[in-house]
Design a protein around this motif. Sequence first.
Motif, mmCIF file in Angstrom:
data_model
loop_
_atom_site.group_PDB
_atom_site.id
_atom_site.type_symbol
_atom_site.label_atom_id
_atom_site.label_comp_id
_atom_site.label_asym_id
_atom_site.label_seq_id
_atom_site.Cartn_x
_atom_site.Cartn_y
_atom_site.Cartn_z
ATOM 1 N N UNK A 97 2.137 8.783 -8.823
ATOM 2 C CA UNK A 97 2.509 7.473 -8.623
ATOM 3 C C UNK A 97 3.681 7.620 -7.705
ATOM 4 N N UNK A 98 4.504 8.424 -7.519
ATOM 5 C CA UNK A 98 5.521 8.574 -6.658
ATOM 6 C C UNK A 98 5.185 8.929 -5.266
ATOM 7 N N UNK A 99 4.143 9.742 -5.162
ATOM 8 C CA UNK A 99 3.733 9.977 -3.809
ATOM 9 C C UNK A 99 2.724 8.662 -3.227
ATOM 10 N N UNK A 100 2.256 8.061 -4.218
ATOM 11 C CA UNK A 100 1.594 6.874 -3.903
ATOM 12 C C UNK A 100 2.584 5.685 -3.477
ATOM 13 N N UNK A 101 3.621 5.547 -4.098
ATOM 14 C CA UNK A 101 4.882 4.548 -3.635
ATOM 15 C C UNK A 101 5.786 5.200 -2.249
ATOM 16 N N UNK A 102 5.663 6.465 -1.959
ATOM 17 C CA UNK A 102 6.421 6.973 -0.876
ATOM 18 C C UNK A 102 5.575 6.389 0.466
ATOM 19 N N UNK A 103 4.019 6.596 0.371
ATOM 20 C CA UNK A 103 3.451 6.097 1.391
ATOM 21 C C UNK A 103 3.654 4.691 1.857
ATOM 22 N N UNK A 104 3.640 3.699 0.734
ATOM 23 C CA UNK A 104 3.874 2.543 1.133
ATOM 24 C C UNK A 104 5.079 2.286 1.447
ATOM 25 N N UNK A 105 6.304 2.859 1.136
ATOM 26 C CA UNK A 105 7.544 3.078 1.757
ATOM 27 C C UNK A 105 7.523 3.230 3.216
ATOM 28 N N UNK A 106 6.770 3.963 3.434
ATOM 29 C CA UNK A 106 6.876 4.465 5.189
ATOM 30 C C UNK A 106 6.194 3.266 5.586
ATOM 31 N N UNK A 107 5.005 2.657 4.986
ATOM 32 C CA UNK A 107 4.547 1.549 5.581
ATOM 33 C C UNK A 107 5.310 0.249 5.770
#
Length: 270
Positions: A97-107
Amino acid sequence: MITAPDRRAGATPALTTARAHLGLVALLFALAAAGWWSTAERMQGMDDGPWTALGTLGWFVGVWLVMMAAMMFPSLVPTATLYARMTTDRLAPLLFAAGYLVVWGAAGAAAFAIARGGGHIAGDILAWDRAGRWVAGSTLLAAAAYELTPLKDVCLAKCRSPLGFLLGSWRDGRAGSLQMGARHGAWCIGCCWALMASLFALGIMSIVWMAFVAALIATEKTLPWRRVATYGTAGILLALGLLLLAAPDVIPALTIPGGNPMPSMQPMSS
C-alpha cells in the motif's frame, strides 16, 4: 482424546490468519475514512471552482497524498487482501500500500509542475472568462474519450484482476512488496489519470467533486459489468463537459470562478 485438541490446533492458525486479513481491511478503510475527514477539514472554504489554487508544492503534495488514500484505498482492498493471503510476511501488504501511495504522490507532484508551468506560460489567457472555461470543458470531453480507448481498457483490466496482476508482477521480499505496490499504482494511474484531470477541471478542492470522482473510480473497478461502467463514466463526463461549455450555471455544486487569472497557476499560502 487426541482428536479434539488436534482440530482446535488446526483451526487456530486459520482463525489467526482470518483475523489478520480482517484487520488489514479495517485498517485500509480506517485510513480512507481518516483521509476523507482530514481532506474535508483542510478543504473547507477553499473551493474556487475549476483550476482552484494548488498552493505551495509541499502543501499540495501533502493534501494530495491524503486525498489519494481517501479515494483509492477502498478499491485497493481486494488486491491488498489477496496479497496478504499469498505472503507470510504480515508487513508486506502495508509496504504494498505504501508503494502504491508513493507512485500517486509522484503523480500529484507532476500535476503540480504542469499546472504551475502552464500558468507561467499562458498567464491571463487561462482566466475563466477567457480560455479557462473552454479548457475545463475540453478536459472533460477528452477524459470521456479516454474512457473508450484500448489503453484505458488494458489498465483497468489490471486493476480489476488482482490475482492476474499479482501472479504477473510477483517480487520476493519487502523491497519486492514496495515494487509491486508501485507497479500497481502505475497501472492505476494509467486507468484513472483522465478522471483526476476531470477533478482539476471541476474543482480540486471541492469535497463534492472529489467524492463524485472517487465513486466513478470505485464503480469502474468493482462493478461486474466493466463495459457498462466505462461507457457510463464516459457518458457522464461527456454530459458534464458539454454543460460546462454551454451552461455551467446548471451544474450542481460547481463553483464558478471570478474573472481573475486562473488561480491554480498562482502561489497560495498554506
